[in-house]
Design a protein around this motif. Structure first.
Motif, short mmCIF file in Angstrom:
data_model
loop_
_atom_site.label_atom_id
_atom_site.label_comp_id
_atom_site.label_asym_id
_atom_site.label_seq_id
_atom_site.Cartn_x
_atom_site.Cartn_y
_atom_site.Cartn_z
N GLU A 22 -22.90 -65.25 9.26
CA GLU A 22 -21.79 -64.54 9.60
C GLU A 22 -22.10 -63.09 10.31
O GLU A 22 -21.30 -62.55 11.28
CB GLU A 22 -21.23 -63.87 8.27
CG GLU A 22 -20.02 -63.07 8.53
CD GLU A 22 -19.46 -62.48 7.06
OE1 GLU A 22 -18.48 -61.79 6.87
OE2 GLU A 22 -20.07 -62.76 6.00
N ASP A 23 -23.10 -62.42 10.19
CA ASP A 23 -23.62 -61.27 10.63
C ASP A 23 -23.74 -61.26 12.01
O ASP A 23 -23.49 -60.36 12.89
CB ASP A 23 -24.70 -60.60 9.97
CG ASP A 23 -24.25 -60.21 8.29
OD1 ASP A 23 -23.47 -59.92 8.07
OD2 ASP A 23 -25.39 -60.28 7.80
N ALA A 27 -18.97 -62.46 12.63
CA ALA A 27 -18.51 -61.07 12.59
C ALA A 27 -18.32 -60.49 14.05
O ALA A 27 -17.14 -59.92 14.05
CB ALA A 27 -19.30 -60.12 11.79
N SER A 32 -15.01 -62.96 10.50
CA SER A 32 -15.42 -62.88 9.02
C SER A 32 -14.73 -62.87 8.13
O SER A 32 -13.36 -62.92 8.26
CB SER A 32 -16.14 -61.44 9.13
OG SER A 32 -15.09 -60.49 9.03
N SER A 34 -14.16 -61.11 5.54
CA SER A 34 -13.61 -59.91 5.10
C SER A 34 -12.31 -59.67 5.81
O SER A 34 -11.28 -58.99 5.26
CB SER A 34 -14.27 -58.84 5.38
OG SER A 34 -14.82 -58.54 6.48
N TYR A 54 -16.94 -71.04 5.34
CA TYR A 54 -17.64 -70.59 4.01
C TYR A 54 -17.76 -71.44 2.83
O TYR A 54 -18.65 -71.39 2.19
CB TYR A 54 -16.84 -69.37 3.37
CG TYR A 54 -17.24 -68.13 4.12
CD1 TYR A 54 -18.24 -67.40 3.84
CD2 TYR A 54 -16.34 -67.64 5.44
CE1 TYR A 54 -18.51 -66.19 4.44
CE2 TYR A 54 -16.86 -66.68 5.94
CZ TYR A 54 -17.99 -65.93 5.56
OH TYR A 54 -18.30 -64.90 6.18
#
Length: 78
Positions: A22-23, A27, A32, A34, A54
């Protein structure tokens, strides 16, 4: 193309989704978790794809077991 080949293909796709970071990968491209978990973004196609990514990352241990089974079957069958 048989059923076994199709299952192997799905396993390869699941492996590809499970290793996405993700990072470092998701993202920066706006994928991402979030971003979608806030509003009603989980119902969109993008939100469903992120949920699938996920889910595969959450189920890494069963993926490892399935990979081992596939490898053993390939080695035995020749």
């Amino acid at each position: 193309m048989g059923l076994w080949t199709l299952l192997e293909g799905f396993l390869l796709i699941a492996n590809a989704l499970a290793i996405l970071n993700e990072d470092r990968f998701l993202a920066p491209r706006g994928w991402s978790f979030s971003e979608v978990s806030g509003g009603g973004g989980a119902k969109t196609l993008k939100g469903q794809i992120i949920g699938l990514i996920y889910a595969t990352q959450y189920l890494r241990l069963p993926l490892i077991v399935l990979n081992i089974i596939i490898i053993v079957v390939k080695l035995v069958s020749g």
